[in-house]
Write an enzyme that holds these catalytic residues in place. Structure first.
Site, PDB file in Angstrom:
ATOM      1  N   GLU A  55      -7.469   7.462  -5.449  1.00  0.00           N
ATOM      2  CA  GLU A  55      -6.740   6.965  -4.678  1.00  0.00           C
ATOM      3  C   GLU A  55      -5.537   7.734  -4.009  1.00  0.00           C
ATOM      4  O   GLU A  55      -4.919   7.821  -2.820  1.00  0.00           O
ATOM      5  CB  GLU A  55      -6.194   5.461  -4.977  1.00  0.00           C
ATOM      6  CG  GLU A  55      -7.289   4.637  -5.196  1.00  0.00           C
ATOM      7  CD  GLU A  55      -8.164   4.864  -6.374  1.00  0.00           C
ATOM      8  OE1 GLU A  55      -9.061   4.024  -6.602  1.00  0.00           O
ATOM      9  OE2 GLU A  55      -7.633   5.616  -7.353  1.00  0.00           O
ATOM     10  N   HIS A 106     -10.607  -6.939  -1.474  1.00  0.00           N
ATOM     11  CA  HIS A 106     -10.382  -7.410  -2.847  1.00  0.00           C
ATOM     12  C   HIS A 106      -9.227  -7.932  -3.342  1.00  0.00           C
ATOM     13  O   HIS A 106      -8.723  -7.866  -4.434  1.00  0.00           O
ATOM     14  CB  HIS A 106     -11.218  -6.633  -3.908  1.00  0.00           C
ATOM     15  CG  HIS A 106     -12.635  -6.501  -3.539  1.00  0.00           C
ATOM     16  ND1 HIS A 106     -13.349  -5.801  -2.409  1.00  0.00           N
ATOM     17  CD2 HIS A 106     -13.958  -6.752  -4.283  1.00  0.00           C
ATOM     18  CE1 HIS A 106     -14.633  -5.787  -2.649  1.00  0.00           C
ATOM     19  NE2 HIS A 106     -14.930  -6.435  -3.546  1.00  0.00           N
TER      20      HIS A 106
END
Length: 203
Positions: A55, A106
């Site tokens: 990420e 999410h």
């Protein structure tokens, strides 16, 4: 009442945007099927980049794309976007006011199936603390379409918080999304109830 997950709407909105804007590129952290960026990837494979489970690297790459004039949308789960890549967002995107859009799915407690390690409850606080960052928390699929379109027209970093579960559609198709403006859904005299995201339907 019809229900659609905000992440589902994001995937569709992003694919539509890709048809209209050749400068939009999409990066994902090996979660395209879950974040629904797979919709964009199938239609525009030359503008889709799977960065793997990295990420921080994804955000750094997005900053490079933005510096080169592209409009990158980064997607992963909220817990990884806001947590694992916070330093890169702070230093390479927010402080430099680069035109990077982070769409994190999410978010919140509703990812119970994935366990507490994936329940991001601090991402709004982290993102809103950053300079130059605009934060959108759409309540339904209709707001997601508006948020994606608003994000691409904002010259600077944007964080869009999305959920995993299907939520009721609260707005009709004529709804106009206006950044920074509250929307009154019901009137009354006893109390003011303010909510965002999936909690709007509950409220």
């Amino acid at each position: 009442m019809e229900k659609i997950a905000t992440r589902e709407a994001y995937g569709k909105a992003l694919a539509q945007l890709g048809e209209e804007r050749a400068d939009v590129v999409v990066l994902d952290a090996d979660l395209a099927k879950s974040t629904k960026t797979i919709d964009f990837a199938k239609r525009f494979p030359e503008r889709f980049f799977d960065m793997g489970v990295a990420e921080a690297n994804m955000v750094g790459t997005a900053a490079g794309f933005a510096a080169a004039g592209k409009i990158p949308f980064c997607s992963t789960f909220a817990v990884f976007a806001a947590g694992r890549a916070f330093d890169q967002i702070r230093q390479s995107v927010a402080n430099t006011r680069l035109n990077v859009k982070i769409a994190a799915t999410h978010a919140g407690l509703t990812v119970g199936e994935d366990g507490s390690s994936h329940q991001s409850v601090e991402d709004i606080a982290l993102m809103r603390s950053l300079p130059n960052m605009t934060v959108f928390v759409p309540a339904d699929a209709v707001e997601v379409y508006g948020a994606v379109r608003a994000a691409v027209n904002i010259n600077g970093p944007v964080y869009i918080r999305l959920g995993r579960s299907a939520v009721p559609i609260l707005h009709d198709q004529g709804f106009s999304f206006t950044p920074g403006k509250a929307v009154k859904l019901r009137s009354g005299n006893d109390a003011a109830v303010i909510a965002c995201g999936i909690m709007v339907a509950e409220a």
